[in-house]
Design an enzyme around this catalytic site. Structure first.
Site, PDB file in Angstrom:
ATOM      1  N   TYR A  89      -2.395  -1.276  10.371  1.00 57.22           N
ATOM      2  CA  TYR A  89      -2.323  -1.363   8.904  1.00 57.22           C
ATOM      3  C   TYR A  89      -0.972  -0.852   8.405  1.00 57.22           C
ATOM      4  O   TYR A  89      -0.313  -1.511   7.583  1.00 57.22           O
ATOM      5  CB  TYR A  89      -3.477  -0.535   8.315  1.00 57.22           C
ATOM      6  CG  TYR A  89      -3.690  -0.687   6.827  1.00 57.22           C
ATOM      7  CD1 TYR A  89      -4.526  -1.680   6.331  1.00 57.22           C
ATOM      8  CD2 TYR A  89      -3.070   0.168   5.915  1.00 57.22           C
ATOM      9  CE1 TYR A  89      -4.747  -1.822   4.966  1.00 57.22           C
ATOM     10  CE2 TYR A  89      -3.282   0.037   4.554  1.00 57.22           C
ATOM     11  CZ  TYR A  89      -4.119  -0.951   4.076  1.00 57.22           C
ATOM     12  OH  TYR A  89      -4.330  -1.085   2.727  1.00 57.22           O
ATOM     13  N   SER A 139       0.860  -1.192   0.000  1.00 54.44           N
ATOM     14  CA  SER A 139       0.000   0.000   0.000  1.00 54.44           C
ATOM     15  C   SER A 139       0.890   1.234   0.000  1.00 54.44           C
ATOM     16  O   SER A 139       2.069   1.151   0.372  1.00 54.44           O
ATOM     17  CB  SER A 139      -0.848  -0.010   1.287  1.00 54.44           C
ATOM     18  OG  SER A 139      -1.507   1.217   1.469  1.00 54.44           O
TER      19      SER A 139
END
Ligand code: NAD
Length: 257
Positions: free
Chosen positions: A152, A139
């Site tokens: 995350y 990401s």
């Protein structure tokens, strides 16, 4: 480019980016193994549809990737694994002091530890076949941080680091390992963050998307699942044989800032 004769295992692929990647690899001729933690008729029908549409073998294998043993069993059950795409993921947004421990554990297990387990099982299979491609869907949050996304961001930075280690351990072999770093893509994972953003800022959906969520993305456009699939397919091509241990951002300029 043809991936005919190759088998791709794409984790978390009954939805969103994983599904886009599986479709694109099937379009390039690869047989595909789809996966998620559910085991519904829809899951198997999805595999059947992709197989028919692209003239490849497509299977659905259920495995809950929060459990290391199931992540390993997924690869064993697939049998062949020329291309491994570690994509499964979840999100939870909370401050560090309010972050539920079970959510922290689940995020690290599903997004970071599962990549370790699947890679450990897939490497001997790739070595035996004499070819392999590992693509980890990290990401922009594997390269940059945001507040309230502690688990995350930690998991995705971990994935980027683990990708580099995988690349170094396979550097002398015809196996590559890379991480793709998407910015925002409008999938269920992002959809689930929109209501909270609307409520927090008292905004309608359109304003929340444009003035909050997409402000990190200079293009002000979502990346698409097709674009992510195309990026993964490129990393599986011969042109990418010397690309290993790196990250490719598909983020509309986010990480240029
Ligand atoms: P999504 O919710 O559409 O897909 C997530 C997939 O993971 C689903 O197939 C889901 O079933 C699967 N999954 C969740 N928990 C699982 C478990 N325990 N075992 C097996 N499978 C499980 O979301 P998405 O946006 O397509 O996310 C895919 C990946 O892309 C994730 O790793 C996510 O972090 C990453 N990503 C997404 C964005 C974005 O903007 N959507 C941006 C950057 C990175």
């Amino acid at each position: 480019m043809s991936l005919k004769g190759k088998t791709a295992v794409v984790t978390g692929s009954n939805s969103g980016i994983g599904l886009g990647v599986a479709e694109e690899l099937a379009r390039a001729g690869a047989d595909v193994v789809l996966n998620s933690y559910t085991d519904s008729e829809d899951d198997h029908a999805l595999a059947e549809r992709i197989g028919k549409e692209h003239g490849v073998t497509a299977r659905y294998i259920q495995a809950d990737l929060s459990k290391g043993a199931e992540a390993r069993a997924l690869i064993k059950q697939a049998g062949r694994c020329d291309i491994l795409v570690n994509n499964a993921g979840i999100q939870h947004v909370a401050s560090i002091e309010d972050f539920p421990v079970e959510k922290w554990d689940a995020i690290i297990a599903i997004m970071l530890s599962s990549a370790f387990h699947t890679t450990a099982e897939a490497l001997p299979i790739m070595r035996e076949a004499g070819w392999g491609r590992i693509v980890n869907i990290a990401s922009a949050h594997g390269l940059r941080a945001s507040p309230y996304k502690g688990a995350y961001v930690a998991a995705k930075h971990g994935v980027v680091g683990f990708t580099k280690v995988t690349a170094l351990e396979t550097a002398k072999e015809p196996i590559t390992a890379n991480a793709v770093c998407p910015g925002y893509v409008l999938t269920p994972l992002v959809e689930s963050q929109i209501p909270d953003t609307m409520e927090k800022y008292g905004m309608d959906r359109e304003t929340a998307l444009n003035d909050v969520i997409l402000t990190r993305q200079p293009s002000r456009e979502f990346a698409t699942t097709e674009q992510l699939g195309g990026t993964v397919a490129f990393l599986c091509s011969d042109a990418a044989a010397q690309i290993t241990g790196t990250t490719i951002s598909v983020d509309g300029g986010w990480t240029a800032m």
